[in-house]
Design an enzyme around this catalytic site. Structure first.
Site, PDB file in Angstrom:
ATOM      1  N   HIS A   1       0.817  -1.228   0.000  1.00 36.27           N
ATOM      2  CA  HIS A   1       0.000   0.000   0.000  1.00 36.27           C
ATOM      3  C   HIS A   1       0.849   1.275   0.000  1.00 36.27           C
ATOM      4  O   HIS A   1       0.311   2.350  -0.212  1.00 36.27           O
ATOM      5  CB  HIS A   1      -0.932   0.031   1.206  1.00 36.27           C
TER       6      HIS A   1
ATOM      7  N   LYS B   1       3.220   2.486  -1.910  1.00 39.50           N
ATOM      8  CA  LYS B   1       3.912   2.907  -3.131  1.00 39.50           C
ATOM      9  C   LYS B   1       3.950   4.434  -3.231  1.00 39.50           C
ATOM     10  O   LYS B   1       3.018   5.100  -2.808  1.00 39.50           O
ATOM     11  CB  LYS B   1       3.183   2.349  -4.351  1.00 39.50           C
TER      12      LYS B   1
ATOM     13  N   HIS C   1      -0.173   2.922   5.259  1.00 42.55           N
ATOM     14  CA  HIS C   1      -1.333   2.042   5.150  1.00 42.55           C
ATOM     15  C   HIS C   1      -2.229   2.268   6.369  1.00 42.55           C
ATOM     16  O   HIS C   1      -2.661   1.316   7.019  1.00 42.55           O
ATOM     17  CB  HIS C   1      -0.928   0.580   5.011  1.00 42.55           C
TER      18      HIS C   1
ATOM     19  N   TYR D   1      -3.462   5.160   0.168  1.00 44.27           N
ATOM     20  CA  TYR D   1      -3.958   5.507  -1.175  1.00 44.27           C
ATOM     21  C   TYR D   1      -3.601   6.961  -1.513  1.00 44.27           C
ATOM     22  O   TYR D   1      -4.415   7.746  -2.003  1.00 44.27           O
ATOM     23  CB  TYR D   1      -5.460   5.229  -1.307  1.00 44.27           C
TER      24      TYR D   1
ATOM     25  N   ARG E   1      -6.910   8.436   1.989  1.00 44.35           N
ATOM     26  CA  ARG E   1      -7.815   7.996   3.043  1.00 44.35           C
ATOM     27  C   ARG E   1      -7.072   8.112   4.365  1.00 44.35           C
ATOM     28  O   ARG E   1      -5.933   7.664   4.479  1.00 44.35           O
ATOM     29  CB  ARG E   1      -8.278   6.548   2.799  1.00 44.35           C
TER      30      ARG E   1
ATOM     31  N   HIS F   1      -9.697   1.031   6.789  1.00 36.61           N
ATOM     32  CA  HIS F   1     -10.996   1.060   6.091  1.00 36.61           C
ATOM     33  C   HIS F   1     -12.004   2.049   6.655  1.00 36.61           C
ATOM     34  O   HIS F   1     -12.772   2.645   5.916  1.00 36.61           O
ATOM     35  CB  HIS F   1     -11.640  -0.333   6.127  1.00 36.61           C
TER      36      HIS F   1
ATOM     37  N   TYR G   1     -13.246   4.127  -1.569  1.00 36.18           N
ATOM     38  CA  TYR G   1     -11.983   4.152  -2.315  1.00 36.18           C
ATOM     39  C   TYR G   1     -12.146   5.190  -3.427  1.00 36.18           C
ATOM     40  O   TYR G   1     -13.152   5.168  -4.135  1.00 36.18           O
ATOM     41  CB  TYR G   1     -11.697   2.797  -2.949  1.00 36.18           C
TER      42      TYR G   1
ATOM     43  N   HIS H   1     -17.328   0.821  -0.247  1.00 35.24           N
ATOM     44  CA  HIS H   1     -16.936  -0.432   0.397  1.00 35.24           C
ATOM     45  C   HIS H   1     -17.848  -0.705   1.588  1.00 35.24           C
ATOM     46  O   HIS H   1     -17.985   0.140   2.469  1.00 35.24           O
ATOM     47  CB  HIS H   1     -15.471  -0.341   0.834  1.00 35.24           C
TER      48      HIS H   1
ATOM     49  N   CYS I   1     -17.991  -2.097   4.725  1.00 27.64           N
ATOM     50  CA  CYS I   1     -16.979  -2.580   5.679  1.00 27.64           C
ATOM     51  C   CYS I   1     -17.671  -3.300   6.831  1.00 27.64           C
ATOM     52  O   CYS I   1     -18.160  -2.674   7.763  1.00 27.64           O
ATOM     53  CB  CYS I   1     -16.130  -1.423   6.177  1.00 27.64           C
TER      54      CYS I   1
HETATM   55 ZN    ZN Z   1     -13.407  -2.909   5.332  1.00 26.75          ZN
END
Ligand code: ZN
Length: 457
Positions: A101, A103, A121, A166, A182, A186, A228, A246, A248
């Protein structure tokens, strides 16, 4: 006459030598072989930028640290890769423990300094209190070159939230830099931080999309709305964003994601609006997103964000990935193309588009070109896919790269890309190491093998 024949012969001989030297065995089509795991992806972007005759590229290298290389289009010389920072996410080759994550995303400021944001991340509790979400791993870090356009030396700037993931960078024509991400794992808001001084300071995070508790089910009593997103320059000083939803859920968590949404930030007025120009109050909730920003409801299909680019009328063209649930994951991610006609969203059923990932170049409302990387008949390739009828049909264009075996992954389009260097892709090397390619209209840009082989054998 005789002289002419001799002249021709000399010319042919010379051409042959050129031909042979063009395929010198010590030239390779990759620029390094020390990319690691998913070394680039379309979401952490831009991964590269063309600036004053040079294309700068960033990727995830050994132990998940960010690496940067540069190609000078005039001299045809490569420099680097140089390690640009230390990620707290440390992959262990051979043990399949890559987080992938963190990068790097890259931007070059108005003074020519190169910035990277990487390593995040979601961050951890020891980094402080995350007031906009929950914890994950790693730490989002910002580094900058010590000198303009010189990738050999870097320093860390402690001026952004550590809780990002992200990570994406958008620079406006006036030099303002928006870091979009983000704010945690999540269950965290999507946010941006704004810098008006070439990345030397950033204002606190501003929430864009809201994570919140929603109605649970018997199987999963604990469900939160999660998002996302993918950000890019829009018209003028706008930022376009596409996103997916998402679900979650706990305790039976999986990667369930649905729908495609679109909205715009007018950075001059500091106002969010939907495609029809209605003002939105932020952070946008699931309810508001469904009512005002929905491009398509994918129903039971699972979906993932792709990319968005605008045509001359400033109408968005979007690629998204739609697939099916397989266990906890989404598989068979078919590329789907949508565009705004000025009145409605058009979803083109284009079954000829491959299972792949990539980006879009739009020239007019009816003409778009997708640059997609994927496996076609089990062969990894990067190819153009063109439509001239607004997405009703696509035809495969030129193949810019074809691998022999293994996987392939691509970055988003390089910022201000030179036609010879449009994206960074990776292919297999040894174990979890990857060969990295800078690819444009003439295929990969070559490099001396002795320079490109960075790994100790
Ligand atoms: Zn989730």
């Amino acid at each position: 006459m005789k002289k002419n024949i001799i002249g021709l012969f000399v010319l042919f001989a010379a051409m042959q030598v050129v031909g042979q030297s063009g395929q010198k065995p010590d030239m390779v089509d990759y620029f390094t072989n020390n990319g690691l795991s998913g070394a680039v992806k379309t979401v952490q972007h831009p991964s590269g930028e063309y600036y004053k005759g040079v294309t700068y590229v960033a990727y995830q290298g050994p132990t998940e640290d960010p690496y940067v290389a540069a190609y000078n289009h005039k001299t045809a010389k490569w420099t680097g890769p140089f390690k640009a920072g230390e990620s707290l996410l440390t992959g262990k080759p051979g043990k399949k423990m890559f987080d992938d994550h963190g990068k790097p995303a890259m931007i070059i400021d108005d003074e020519g300094y190169i910035h990277l944001v990487f390593g995040g991340h979601g961050g951890t509790q020891d980094l402080g209190k995350n007031t906009l979400g929950n914890y994950g791993r790693g730490k989002m870090i910002h580094v900058v070159t010590k000198k303009p356009m010189d990738i050999s030396e870097w320093e860390e700037l402690d001026n952004i939230s550590p809780f990002g993931t992200y990570n994406q960078l958008v620079k406006m024509d006036n030099g303002d830099i928006y870091l979009c991400y983000r704010h945690g794992a999540h269950r965290s808001n999507l946010v941006y931080q704004l810098s008006t001084d070439n990345g030397r300071t950033f204002a606190p995070p501003v929430s864009i999309l809201k994570t919140k508790q929603t109605t649970g089910t018997e199987e999963n009593p604990d469900i939160q709305d999660s998002w996302y997103a993918w950000f890019d320059n829009g018209q003028g000083n706008d930022i376009s964003v596409i996103y997916d939803y998402h679900v979650c859920k706990e305790p039976n968590h999986d990667t369930e994601r649905h729908n495609c949404y679109y909205m715009v930030l007018d950075t001059d007025k500091n106002e969010w609006r939907n495609v029809e120009g209605e003002i939105l109050s932020v952070p946008v909730t699931k309810e508001l997103a469904d009512e005002k920003t929905l491009v398509v409801d994918t129903d039971t299909h699972w979906a993932k964000r792709g990319a968005v680019r605008l045509d001359k009328k400033a109408y968005p063209h979007i690629i998204f990935y739609q697939g099916e649930k397989a266990g906890k994951y989404m598989v068979n991610k078919q590329v789907i193309y949508y565009r705004w006609t000025g009145k409605k969203w058009m979803t083109a059923e284009s079954p000829e588009l491959p299972i792949a990932t990539g980006d879009i170049i739009v020239s007019s409302p009816k003409k778009a070109t997708l640059l997609l990387a994927g496996k076609i008949n089990d062969t990894p390739e990067l190819a153009w896919w063109n439509t001239k009828d607004g997405g009703n049909s696509f035809k495969k264009g030129e193949v810019l790269y074809k691998g022999e075996k293994g996987g392939i992954g691509t970055s988003a389009l390089i910022r201000n890309a030179h036609p010879d260097a449009r994206v960074i892709i990776y292919g297999n090397h040894k174990g979890y190491f990857r060969k990295m390619y800078l690819v444009g209209d003439h295929g990969p840009i070559k490099r001396l093998k002795t320079e490109a082989d960075q790994l100790d054998e």
